[in-house]
Design an enzyme around this catalytic site. Structure first.
Site, PDB file in Angstrom:
ATOM      1  N   ASP A 114      -4.309  -3.876   4.514  1.00 24.09           N
ATOM      2  CA  ASP A 114      -3.062  -4.105   5.257  1.00 24.09           C
ATOM      3  C   ASP A 114      -3.030  -3.151   6.438  1.00 24.09           C
ATOM      4  O   ASP A 114      -3.789  -2.160   6.480  1.00 24.09           O
ATOM      5  CB  ASP A 114      -1.848  -3.868   4.345  1.00 24.09           C
ATOM      6  CG  ASP A 114      -0.549  -4.356   4.975  1.00 24.09           C
ATOM      7  OD1 ASP A 114      -0.595  -5.293   5.800  1.00 24.09           O
ATOM      8  OD2 ASP A 114       0.517  -3.797   4.657  1.00 24.09           O
ATOM      9  N   GLU A 162      -0.122  -1.239   9.353  1.00 24.16           N
ATOM     10  CA  GLU A 162       1.239  -1.016   9.835  1.00 24.16           C
ATOM     11  C   GLU A 162       1.138  -0.743  11.337  1.00 24.16           C
ATOM     12  O   GLU A 162       0.242  -0.009  11.784  1.00 24.16           O
ATOM     13  CB  GLU A 162       1.901   0.173   9.128  1.00 24.16           C
ATOM     14  CG  GLU A 162       1.942   0.073   7.613  1.00 24.16           C
ATOM     15  CD  GLU A 162       2.807  -1.060   7.081  1.00 24.16           C
ATOM     16  OE1 GLU A 162       3.573  -1.661   7.881  1.00 24.16           O
ATOM     17  OE2 GLU A 162       2.711  -1.366   5.879  1.00 24.16           O
ATOM     18  N   ASP A 212      -2.077  -8.847  11.542  1.00 26.73           N
ATOM     19  CA  ASP A 212      -3.165  -7.928  11.201  1.00 26.73           C
ATOM     20  C   ASP A 212      -4.456  -8.364  11.886  1.00 26.73           C
ATOM     21  O   ASP A 212      -5.236  -7.530  12.370  1.00 26.73           O
ATOM     22  CB  ASP A 212      -3.387  -7.895   9.682  1.00 26.73           C
ATOM     23  CG  ASP A 212      -2.147  -7.464   8.922  1.00 26.73           C
ATOM     24  OD1 ASP A 212      -1.785  -6.289   9.007  1.00 26.73           O
ATOM     25  OD2 ASP A 212      -1.539  -8.318   8.260  1.00 26.73           O
ATOM     26  N   TYR A 226       5.532   3.412   0.380  1.00 21.53           N
ATOM     27  CA  TYR A 226       5.795   2.026   0.803  1.00 21.53           C
ATOM     28  C   TYR A 226       4.504   1.374   1.297  1.00 21.53           C
ATOM     29  O   TYR A 226       4.169   0.245   0.926  1.00 21.53           O
ATOM     30  CB  TYR A 226       6.849   2.032   1.910  1.00 21.53           C
ATOM     31  CG  TYR A 226       6.995   0.720   2.644  1.00 21.53           C
ATOM     32  CD1 TYR A 226       7.880  -0.253   2.210  1.00 21.53           C
ATOM     33  CD2 TYR A 226       6.236   0.459   3.785  1.00 21.53           C
ATOM     34  CE1 TYR A 226       8.009  -1.457   2.888  1.00 21.53           C
ATOM     35  CE2 TYR A 226       6.347  -0.749   4.472  1.00 21.53           C
ATOM     36  CZ  TYR A 226       7.247  -1.694   4.024  1.00 21.53           C
ATOM     37  OH  TYR A 226       7.371  -2.886   4.690  1.00 21.53           O
ATOM     38  N   ASP A 254       1.681  -1.830  -0.573  1.00 24.51           N
ATOM     39  CA  ASP A 254       1.253  -3.093   0.020  1.00 24.51           C
ATOM     40  C   ASP A 254      -0.163  -3.483  -0.354  1.00 24.51           C
ATOM     41  O   ASP A 254      -0.517  -4.669  -0.286  1.00 24.51           O
ATOM     42  CB  ASP A 254       1.394  -3.031   1.550  1.00 24.51           C
ATOM     43  CG  ASP A 254       2.827  -3.206   2.007  1.00 24.51           C
ATOM     44  OD1 ASP A 254       3.669  -3.620   1.187  1.00 24.51           O
ATOM     45  OD2 ASP A 254       3.111  -2.937   3.185  1.00 24.51           O
TER      46      ASP A 254
END
Length: 375
Positions: free
Chosen positions: A35, A37, A92, A158, A162
């Site tokens: 993932d 961010e 992504d 957090y 993911d």
């Protein structure tokens, strides 16, 4: 079910040595959950703030803000022996294309997989985790500024969630897909998401993406073409979203005006004073160099054909029936764009590549029906 997997130690990677060690560890994996961010406000490209990865043993948060060289990590995404699992990864993939010039191969998108597994279309990550693992995720940090440092423990947790839960729900989702005979469909559709993302930016055809360009005559398009190209080049160079340079409606007005002097450009009311002060010279230079000897073709909008609406309705009705009979979300099976592309192909006497509706898993379901249509 009772999910009882212990959360692993999370490693924050912000040195070249630790990243190199991580890559060597990940090379031994069969599958990794992945993932990113990022922050995107006024920029052309998303600003990458964090990369999360978990292979069942090592859960790492990679810090690209630290300036470490990610070349070896990007190479890992091309390793054919490692399946990369992401959720709803369209953005992504943009990040991978821009920062790494790479697409994950092979790649599985769990949101696509959930749709094929009859769990619902467009399923969010938290909902997927809840359905398969019975875990309620806290999404309170979704608006974090991922570029700002330091990140809090809550933000890091957090981010780690993911990939931790994604890794553990993957086998369950894969089993469902295999039971339905749709594992290959999910891989095919995931791969479709990667198509074209590594292509060079097509500056010359930027004018085709300007809203309402179809309204313009060929001569007006000749004026639109160079200023749309200039705007896109400026956006990429300065990393500013195109709309924050000059809006589409202002480009259309400029093309209609055919302005080649400061006085003519100043009379274009769609340009605000800031834009006139900042960009007049660039705009005039490009407008004055419009190629009026080789006019662009007028933009053909098949949606304006008198038979378009009825033909679209006919095709969609057939596809909705197929989707319902096969319990495939119509949004995955036949988007508006895919139906539009099919009609464009059909009315061009089948010129060019076959449309998406006629190939792969879609073709398996729809080819015979669509081939028999007379529109």
């Amino acid at each position: 079910m009772m999910f009882d997997k212990k959360f692993p130690l999370v490693t924050f990677i912000d040195t070249q040595e630790s990243l190199n060690q991580l890559v060597e560890q990940l090379k031994q994996s069969n599958m990794i959950a992945l993932d990113t961010e990022f922050v995107r406000t006024r920029t052309y490209y998303a600003q990458l703030g964090l990369i999360q990865v978990y292979n069942g043993d090592v859960l790492a948060l990679i810090d690209p803000v630290s300036g470490i060289n990610l070349t070896e990590f990007w190479g890992l995404l091309k390793n054919e022996n490692i399946l990369k699992v992401l959720h709803s990864a369209s953005e992504d993939l943009e990040v991978f294309a821009h920062y790494g010039d790479v697409m994950p191969t092979p790649y599985f998108d769990s949101q696509i997989g959930a749709g094929f597994a009859k769990m619902g279309h467009g399923l969010g990550y938290a909902n997927l985790v809840h359905q398969l693992l019975g875990i309620e995720l806290d999404k309170g940090e979704s608006r974090t500024d991922w570029i700002k440092r330091p990140l809090s423990d809550k933000q890091l947790t957090y981010a780690a969630n993911d990939v931790f839960y994604l890794y553990h729900l993957f086998p369950m989702l894969k089993q469902k897909l295999e039971e339905f005979g749709r594992w290959d469909w999910a891989l095919e559709e995931s791969a479709n998401m990667c198509q074209g993302r590594l292509d060079a930016i097509d500056y010359d055809n930027a004018y085709l993406k300007v809203k309402n360009g179809f309204q313009l005559s060929q001569i007006q398009l000749a004026y639109l073409k160079p200023i749309a190209k200039w705007r896109l080049k400026t956006a990429v160079k300065k990393d500013i979203a195109v709309g924050f340079i000059i809006k589409d409606h202002a480009l259309i007005a400029l093309a209609k005006s055919k302005a080649t002097t400061f006085a003519q450009l100043s009379s274009v009311k769609e340009l605000n004073e800031h834009e006139k002060r900042k960009f007049s010279k660039h705009l005039l230079s490009n407008l004055q160099n419009a190629d009026l000897e080789n006019l662009p073709q007028k933009i053909d909008v098949i949606a304006f054909r008198p038979d378009y609406k009825q033909s679209f309705k006919t095709v969609k009705s057939k596809l909705v029936s197929i989707a319902e009979n096969n319990e495939v979300p119509i949004e995955i099976f036949a988007s508006k764009k895919y139906i539009h592309d099919f009609l464009s192909w059909y009315w061009s006497d089948n010129k060019g590549n076959n449309p998406k509706l006629l190939v792969g898993w879609r073709g398996m379901l729809a080819l015979s029906t669509l081939s028999s249509l007379e529109l």
